[in-house]
Design an enzyme around this catalytic site. Sequence first.
Site, PDB file in Angstrom:
ATOM      1  N   SER A  48       0.796  -1.237   0.000  1.00  0.00           N
ATOM      2  CA  SER A  48       0.000   0.000   0.000  1.00  0.00           C
ATOM      3  C   SER A  48       0.822   1.277   0.000  1.00  0.00           C
ATOM      4  O   SER A  48       0.251   2.373  -0.106  1.00  0.00           O
ATOM      5  CB  SER A  48      -0.965   0.004   1.190  1.00  0.00           C
ATOM      6  OG  SER A  48      -1.999  -0.930   0.983  1.00  0.00           O
ATOM      7  N   TYR A  75     -11.189   1.418   4.763  1.00  0.00           N
ATOM      8  CA  TYR A  75     -10.033   1.078   3.938  1.00  0.00           C
ATOM      9  C   TYR A  75     -10.426   0.023   2.917  1.00  0.00           C
ATOM     10  O   TYR A  75     -11.114  -0.943   3.259  1.00  0.00           O
ATOM     11  CB  TYR A  75      -8.910   0.558   4.823  1.00  0.00           C
ATOM     12  CG  TYR A  75      -7.554   0.573   4.193  1.00  0.00           C
ATOM     13  CD1 TYR A  75      -7.098   1.677   3.490  1.00  0.00           C
ATOM     14  CD2 TYR A  75      -6.706  -0.527   4.309  1.00  0.00           C
ATOM     15  CE1 TYR A  75      -5.838   1.696   2.917  1.00  0.00           C
ATOM     16  CE2 TYR A  75      -5.449  -0.522   3.750  1.00  0.00           C
ATOM     17  CZ  TYR A  75      -5.019   0.589   3.048  1.00  0.00           C
ATOM     18  OH  TYR A  75      -3.770   0.590   2.475  1.00  0.00           O
ATOM     19  N   TYR A 103      -0.447 -10.451  -4.544  1.00  0.00           N
ATOM     20  CA  TYR A 103      -0.078 -10.202  -5.929  1.00  0.00           C
ATOM     21  C   TYR A 103       0.170 -11.493  -6.716  1.00  0.00           C
ATOM     22  O   TYR A 103       0.452 -11.445  -7.912  1.00  0.00           O
ATOM     23  CB  TYR A 103       1.151  -9.293  -6.023  1.00  0.00           C
ATOM     24  CG  TYR A 103       2.425  -9.843  -5.406  1.00  0.00           C
ATOM     25  CD1 TYR A 103       3.256 -10.711  -6.118  1.00  0.00           C
ATOM     26  CD2 TYR A 103       2.817  -9.475  -4.128  1.00  0.00           C
ATOM     27  CE1 TYR A 103       4.422 -11.207  -5.558  1.00  0.00           C
ATOM     28  CE2 TYR A 103       3.983  -9.954  -3.564  1.00  0.00           C
ATOM     29  CZ  TYR A 103       4.787 -10.818  -4.281  1.00  0.00           C
ATOM     30  OH  TYR A 103       5.942 -11.298  -3.728  1.00  0.00           O
TER      31      TYR A 103
END
Length: 415
Positions: A60, A175, A252
């Site tokens: 992030s 968030y 990812y």
Amino acid sequence: MAATFEREIEQAIRDEIIPGCVLHATNRDGSFTYAKALGTLSMRQPRPPLQLSTTMWIASCTKLMTSICAMQLVERGQLRLDDPVYPHIPELQSRPVLTALNDDGTVAQEPHKTPITLRHLLTHTSGMAYDGMHPLLVAWAKHHATGDEEASKPGTILERFNKPLVFEPGTSWMYGPSLDYVGVLIERVSGKSLEDFMRENLWEPLGIRDMSFHLHRRPDLKARMAEMARRDEETGKVVAIEEDERVKQLPYLLEDGSEVRDCMGGQGVFASAEEYIKVLRALLSADQDGDRRVFRNKETVEEFFTPNLGQGAREMLNAVLQNDVMNNAMGGVPREVVKDWGLGGLLAMGDLPDGKREGTMVWGGLPNLIWFCDRKAGLTGLYAGQVLPTGDAQIANLMRKFEAGVYKMYKSRSG
């Protein structure tokens, strides 16, 4: 002689509390610079030492750069902060809002009424939330996800983050993947991939070479990659994450071990700490006459650091940060200090005991990275590591020691 925080970090490395970390700090004009790599980049033997140039998944920390790029498009008149984003991302217009939990466990929903804007996306007030971070979204997922969907991690943003909103845009804070959608917005407006846009408009102007959204395209970065570690619940020590765990632990990676296909503006960049500090220092100095590397206008800098939240959103942000893990992961600002949100990160709305001044912007990344940018003191810094879980209390303690220590060093150097 080593600073006190360095000795404490070195002891934590010997005790296997962390494998290591890279620490950076610098001031506005570059007259003060601190940079040190401590420990190793792996918990396996042999244990090569961490370097300032070691590649890390910064997660992030990507969000700050995506926010900067979006504001560059605002400066050019290609985007407006308060216009609906639907002309560019029509997929968001039909997102319902979850409103209540029904007796049978299903979740009531209705169309959202307030158009989602770029400002909503940049400030996490869009209504989007990450999976598991809101009870209504958890309940919704139980009734709407098939077994296959639950097991999969889609490779595109529109597939992965296609859940309903958890509140009416602009009314609260949560968030979530809003900055991933800012990345989509940048791509559709500019006609370039987010990586190409960042390279041309941020990385190259700052002399940055060692950043990418795609490791498979940069074998040189992959060869310098720090290995992700995790804290063992039984021993309390850090251990290497085994190969079969990596897919589950690292967002990812897809099920076959390949990378996500999209440039994920909220979490996708791989970088070295010595390159990321260039972004932070450029942001710190962006309000200086003649410095146009990040923004063209000083007014944009002021807007970037201006509190943006309404009352409901501010109350929710501060409520979320009463949780120890969440607060550790999101900058560690003391609970008694009110927080708000600028256009690139959390804002501390008061002076902090460690030396940070009111208006300091902070944020971090999932594997326990934290950055701060303090315009009043003229100082910015970064603690970078690769350890899970996020918000780890022992690492947060080391982060706070580093931040307080580097302020002490800076004060003594600057008189």
